[in-house]
Write a protein that holds these residues in place. Sequence first.
Motif, PDB file in Angstrom:
ATOM      1  N   SER A 121       0.828  -1.213   0.000  1.00 11.73           N
ATOM      2  CA  SER A 121       0.000   0.000   0.000  1.00 11.73           C
ATOM      3  C   SER A 121       0.856   1.254   0.000  1.00 11.73           C
ATOM      4  CB  SER A 121      -0.918   0.006   1.226  1.00 11.73           C
ATOM      5  OG  SER A 121      -0.140  -0.014   2.410  1.00 11.73           O
ATOM      6  N   VAL A 122       0.215   2.350  -0.378  1.00 11.01           N
ATOM      7  CA  VAL A 122       0.848   3.669  -0.307  1.00 11.01           C
ATOM      8  C   VAL A 122      -0.114   4.628   0.386  1.00 11.01           C
ATOM      9  CG1 VAL A 122       0.019   4.287  -2.621  1.00 11.01           C
ATOM     10  CG2 VAL A 122       1.948   5.531  -1.622  1.00 11.01           C
ATOM     11  N   GLY A 123       0.400   5.388   1.337  1.00 10.07           N
ATOM     12  CA  GLY A 123      -0.394   6.409   1.990  1.00 10.07           C
ATOM     13  C   GLY A 123      -0.293   7.716   1.224  1.00 10.07           C
ATOM     14  N   VAL A 153      -4.041   4.238   1.041  1.00  6.33           N
ATOM     15  CA  VAL A 153      -4.416   4.458   2.439  1.00  6.33           C
ATOM     16  C   VAL A 153      -4.452   5.954   2.716  1.00  6.33           C
ATOM     17  CG1 VAL A 153      -3.848   3.971   4.857  1.00  6.33           C
ATOM     18  CG2 VAL A 153      -3.256   2.308   3.085  1.00  6.33           C
ATOM     19  N   SER A 154      -5.498   6.437   3.372  1.00  3.65           N
ATOM     20  CA  SER A 154      -5.556   7.836   3.767  1.00  3.65           C
ATOM     21  C   SER A 154      -6.553   8.010   4.913  1.00  3.65           C
ATOM     22  CB  SER A 154      -5.901   8.743   2.580  1.00  3.65           C
ATOM     23  OG  SER A 154      -5.539  10.089   2.864  1.00  3.65           O
ATOM     24  N   THR A 155      -6.890   9.269   5.183  1.00  4.22           N
ATOM     25  CA  THR A 155      -7.658   9.600   6.379  1.00  4.22           C
ATOM     26  C   THR A 155      -9.140   9.827   6.129  1.00  4.22           C
ATOM     27  OG1 THR A 155      -7.220  11.964   6.071  1.00  4.22           O
ATOM     28  CG2 THR A 155      -5.617  10.704   7.374  1.00  4.22           C
ATOM     29  N   GLY A 156      -9.575   9.799   4.877  1.00  2.51           N
ATOM     30  CA  GLY A 156     -10.973  10.073   4.584  1.00  2.51           C
ATOM     31  C   GLY A 156     -11.355  11.534   4.661  1.00  2.51           C
ATOM     32  N   THR A 175      -9.081   0.935  -1.393  1.00  3.96           N
ATOM     33  CA  THR A 175      -8.586   1.992  -0.529  1.00  3.96           C
ATOM     34  C   THR A 175      -8.940   1.684   0.920  1.00  3.96           C
ATOM     35  OG1 THR A 175      -8.620   4.401  -0.153  1.00  3.96           O
ATOM     36  CG2 THR A 175     -10.671   3.389  -0.868  1.00  3.96           C
ATOM     37  N   VAL A 176      -8.101   2.150   1.832  1.00  4.56           N
ATOM     38  CA  VAL A 176      -8.324   1.992   3.266  1.00  4.56           C
ATOM     39  C   VAL A 176      -8.428   3.380   3.874  1.00  4.56           C
ATOM     40  CG1 VAL A 176      -7.316   1.228   5.463  1.00  4.56           C
ATOM     41  CG2 VAL A 176      -7.129  -0.223   3.428  1.00  4.56           C
ATOM     42  N   ALA A 177      -9.499   3.629   4.601  1.00  6.01           N
ATOM     43  CA  ALA A 177      -9.694   4.927   5.261  1.00  6.01           C
ATOM     44  C   ALA A 177      -9.594   4.743   6.766  1.00  6.01           C
ATOM     45  CB  ALA A 177     -11.058   5.512   4.888  1.00  6.01           C
ATOM     46  N   VAL A 178      -8.666   5.451   7.382  1.00  7.35           N
ATOM     47  CA  VAL A 178      -8.478   5.405   8.834  1.00  7.35           C
ATOM     48  C   VAL A 178      -9.340   6.487   9.466  1.00  7.35           C
ATOM     49  CG1 VAL A 178      -6.834   5.589  10.721  1.00  7.35           C
ATOM     50  CG2 VAL A 178      -6.136   4.515   8.570  1.00  7.35           C
ATOM     51  N   MET A 179     -10.291   6.089  10.285  1.00  4.85           N
ATOM     52  CA  MET A 179     -11.258   7.009  10.871  1.00  4.85           C
ATOM     53  C   MET A 179     -10.731   7.653  12.160  1.00  4.85           C
ATOM     54  SD  MET A 179     -14.114   6.814   8.941  1.00  4.85           S
ATOM     55  CE  MET A 179     -12.842   7.176   7.727  1.00  4.85           C
ATOM     56  N   ALA A 227       0.480   5.903   8.631  1.00  8.90           N
ATOM     57  CA  ALA A 227       1.905   5.657   8.412  1.00  8.90           C
ATOM     58  C   ALA A 227       2.248   4.185   8.629  1.00  8.90           C
ATOM     59  CB  ALA A 227       2.731   6.541   9.351  1.00  8.90           C
ATOM     60  N   ALA A 228       1.672   3.590   9.673  1.00 12.13           N
ATOM     61  CA  ALA A 228       1.982   2.196   9.980  1.00 12.13           C
ATOM     62  C   ALA A 228       1.432   1.241   8.934  1.00 12.13           C
ATOM     63  CB  ALA A 228       1.434   1.832  11.357  1.00 12.13           C
ATOM     64  N   LEU A 229       0.257   1.543   8.393  1.00 12.69           N
ATOM     65  CA  LEU A 229      -0.389   0.653   7.428  1.00 12.69           C
ATOM     66  C   LEU A 229       0.165   0.788   6.019  1.00 12.69           C
ATOM     67  CD1 LEU A 229      -4.127   0.965   8.552  1.00 12.69           C
ATOM     68  CD2 LEU A 229      -2.715  -1.107   8.636  1.00 12.69           C
ATOM     69  N   SER A 230       1.006   1.803   5.778  1.00 11.82           N
ATOM     70  CA  SER A 230       1.507   2.089   4.433  1.00 11.82           C
ATOM     71  C   SER A 230       2.949   1.624   4.278  1.00 11.82           C
ATOM     72  CB  SER A 230       1.426   3.595   4.148  1.00 11.82           C
ATOM     73  OG  SER A 230       0.098   4.067   4.316  1.00 11.82           O
TER      74      SER A 230
END
Length: 275
Positions: A121-123, A153-156, A175-179, A227-230
């Motif tokens: 993944s890329v943030g 990956v991002s923050t939504g 895509t992964v959104a961190v809430m 950052a950790a997930l990317s």
Amino acid sequence: MDEISAVRDERLARVMLACAAGPGEDHTGTLVQSIGAVETVRLALAPQTGDRSLHDQWRAWVAPRLSLEHARAAVDATERLGAEILIPGDAAWPDRMNVLGVHGPVALWMLGDAARLQQPSVGIIGARAATRYGTDMAGDLAADAVSNHLTVVSTGAYGIASAAHRAALMEGGATVAVMPGGLEHPYPNGNLDIFEETSRSGALVSEVPPDAVPTKWRFEQQGRLVAALSNAVVVVEAGFRSRSLMYASQAAEFGRPVAAAPGRPPRRHLPGATD
């Protein structure tokens, strides 16, 4: 039966601690890593010694916030949402998260496809008040990521994050959104369409129970999960005081490659020149 003797399950104990302690709280994290969540809950609820040590101060702070009833309500809410509670040791737990050490989440709430948390993944992060140039840049980066089989990956959030999520979804990628809050309070409300589609093809992630609302502290802690997930992080058009720069710094501390796409330089007018 009192709450100390009732807590025998590691997952339930971690949910209790996630409900009580703030994201990234290191004293709780240190104890959980060293003695496990069940013993950490029992230690927190044990009688105070009155020695005013840091450890006793932690117990005085966390004990009144620990609630078996709240934890069970969080589990019920998770089931109603169709979400999952992930803890270290689960097959679906993202091992990249372990880079956070004692500052890592004691549990993760995940709605969607947990496999997306394991994939390369890329943030992509940056300004909320982004320009058209910035959102176009974020969209192009996200589309390129998808074409290279990367999850975005991002923050939504509005701006750069929204552009990255939307472009990845439009390209048929994940895509992964961190809430910043719980899954019952996706933020911002204006991006509910993104969150709904993300939960179908990717994943929504939170480290707080479903009923938790976004707060300033939770916003500040949100980026460390990105950052950790990317595997790598790209910052697009972030201002000098942007949280995104803090997130990028955290990614660098974790050993993640960090790149930047600066804003468009201002136009210069030569004397006598016209547009």
